[in-house]
Design a protein around this motif. Structure first.
Motif, PDB file in Angstrom:
ATOM      1  N   ASP A   1     -49.486  39.078  12.601  1.00  0.00           N
ATOM      2  CA  ASP A   1     -49.951  38.451  12.250  1.00  0.00           C
ATOM      3  C   ASP A   1     -50.713  37.291  12.478  1.00  0.00           C
TER       4      ASP A   1
ATOM      5  N   GLN B   1     -63.480  39.281   6.368  1.00  0.00           N
ATOM      6  CA  GLN B   1     -63.235  37.608   7.082  1.00  0.00           C
ATOM      7  C   GLN B   1     -63.103  38.045   8.334  1.00  0.00           C
TER       8      GLN B   1
ATOM      9  N   ARG C   1     -48.061  34.553   0.545  1.00  0.00           N
ATOM     10  CA  ARG C   1     -48.516  35.650   1.034  1.00  0.00           C
ATOM     11  C   ARG C   1     -47.216  36.534   0.203  1.00  0.00           C
TER      12      ARG C   1
ATOM     13  N   TYR D   1     -58.639  45.792  11.131  1.00  0.00           N
ATOM     14  CA  TYR D   1     -58.616  44.747   9.643  1.00  0.00           C
ATOM     15  C   TYR D   1     -58.992  46.080   8.321  1.00  0.00           C
TER      16      TYR D   1
ATOM     17  N   LYS E   1     -58.266  41.297   5.597  1.00  0.00           N
ATOM     18  CA  LYS E   1     -57.214  40.884   6.374  1.00  0.00           C
ATOM     19  C   LYS E   1     -56.782  42.018   7.082  1.00  0.00           C
TER      20      LYS E   1
END
Length: 449
Positions: free
Chosen positions: A52, A424, A59, A152, A158
């Motif tokens: 990430d 996003q 989160r 994705y 995300k």
């Protein structure tokens, strides 16, 4: 006690302190917890395929990429003895893992050997696969020398760093279906790949034998989960006359149960030629064709069909009346199976300049007629350029993805809500001006078939 003290004195009680405790990066031999709730599990992850770009403490609780540091509130007057997680029975472990998002399941497999065995067990993939998101994911890649890209998750909205088990180029033919993706390089390689991108399992197949140098080739792929089989179709076309009016076409079909390529089906097209776009929907093969006759309307498109259950060895010469006309003058088209229907995503050409896009539309085939579902709003069209073939598109579940070849912007259309929206922002950056981006969507699944 602490809350009542804080309300009265506006400060922590004596002996209370906050401690930042680092989480070790290497996986421990066993995992301990104090309270058996999902928020109390701490994951120790060290896997290059899932990473990430951001660190977001809020989160915690989603099961995705916990931060390296976590705030521990402790009272010196109380000590908690950790309880080893190994005392829990296997079915409790399975229920715990099944509560995690898919992106965290394979991270959890790095915690200990027990979780790794459960995640990769056939019982878990078949019994607990119903918790997986029905929304498709999208893998974006570029013309790189490494099989890396960004994945994705449309459910969590995300992006993740992700790596395929083999190198993929944007010139390859790619066809997804029910969690599996078929890759074919019909120019430099003699093999194709059938891969589950999530589990990274794949197998290789030999490309069908070519009857000559094909000018155009198209790949279609369909998975039948009820019968645990898949079908591959490769359509090749060769010019048969000097005036480009006559084209020979061959259809090669592979059945995974028989593990062999069936004898090719041969035919001839007059005034039309197949391109590099095809799709399988309800066991019908759809092939996008182009008009080769001189006419006022350039880039005229059509559609031909072939029943894969047909036992005949040849379909002869395809006539004009067998071609399903495109809904309008298109600059390019993409075929896909969405919600059990054949969907066409096409660039709409200008009347005065047919090779220039003025919009992008979505149609569904009903019988031999096209029904328009939606047209991309003008504010979104501006990000796709004006040339004739400027975007990649694929769909599955209830989502259709459209991505510009010239950038990382990803536009999504929801077939259920009939809404357009941007995904996003992807963290992939353009390294040079002419860099090409592409991608494909697939349904996330743990099992191979």
């Amino acid at each position: 006690m602490y809350r009542s003290w804080r309300r009265k004195y506006k400060r922590p009680p004596p002996g209370y302190k906050q401690v930042w405790r680092p989480v070790h990066r290497s996986p421990p031999a066993s995992v301990a917890f104090t309270v058996p709730t999902m928020d109390s599990f701490h994951f120790y992850v060290n896997e290059a395929s899932w990473s990430d770009e951001e660190t977001e403490i809020t989160r915690k609780g989603t099961g995705v990429f916990l931060p390296n540091l976590e705030l521990i509130e402790s009272d010196n007057s109380q000590e908690e003895n950790p309880v080893p997680i190994d005392i829990l029975p296997d079915d409790i472990h399975e229920r715990i893992l099944s509560c995690l998002p898919l992106s965290a399941i394979f991270k959890a497999s790095c915690v200990c050997k027990k979780w790794n065995q459960i995640v990769h067990s056939k019982k878990f993939t078949l019994k607990d696969a119903n918790f997986l998101s029905e929304k498709t994911w999208y893998f974006m890649f570029t013309s790189s020398i490494e099989p890396v890209g960004y994945l994705y998750d449309s459910g969590l909205r995300k992006w993740y760093n992700f790596e395929l088990p083999f190198m993929v180029h944007h010139t390859w033919h790619i066809a997804p279906s029910c969690g599996l993706v078929c890759f074919m390089d019909d120019e430099t390689s003699k093999e194709m790949y059938i891969c589950n991108p999530i589990s990274r399992e794949y197998e290789t197949l030999k490309n069908p034998p070519s009857l000559g140098f094909s000018v155009y080739s198209a790949l279609a792929f369909s998975v039948d989960q009820s019968k645990s089989k898949y079908t591959i179709s490769v359509v090749r076309s060769i010019q048969a006359s000097d005036d480009f009016l006559l084209w020979n076409i061959s259809i090669h079909v592979y059945n995974s149960n028989e593990k062999t390529w069936l004898p090719p089906v041969m035919g001839t097209m007059e005034g039309w030629r197949p391109g590099d776009v095809s799709a399988i929907c309800n066991n019908i093969l759809y092939i996008l064709v182009f008009c080769t006759r001189p006419n006022e309307v350039q880039n005229f498109h059509g559609l031909i069909t072939y029943n894969l259950d047909n036992s005949e060895s040849s379909f002869g010469v395809l006539r004009e009346e067998s071609v399903i006309s495109a809904p309008c003058a298109l600059t390019c088209g993409r075929l896909m199976s969405v919600q059990g229907k054949l969907v066409l995503v096409g660039g709409i050409g200008r009347p005065d300049r047919p090779g220039v896009i003025k919009g992008i539309g979505i149609w569904v085939l009903s019988g031999r007629a096209w029904m328009e579902i939606s047209r991309m709003p003008h504010k979104f069209v501006q990000g796709f350029g004006e040339l004739d073939d400027v975007f990649a598109s694929s769909g599955g579940g209830d989502l259709i993805y459209i991505q510009s070849y010239g950038g990382t912007a990803l536009l999504v259309y929801d077939m259920d809500t009939r809404q357009w929206f941007w995904s996003q922002r992807c963290m992939m950056h353009k390294k040079f001006p002419l860099e090409i981006f592409s991608g494909f969507c697939f349904e996330p699944r743990l099992q191979y078939l």
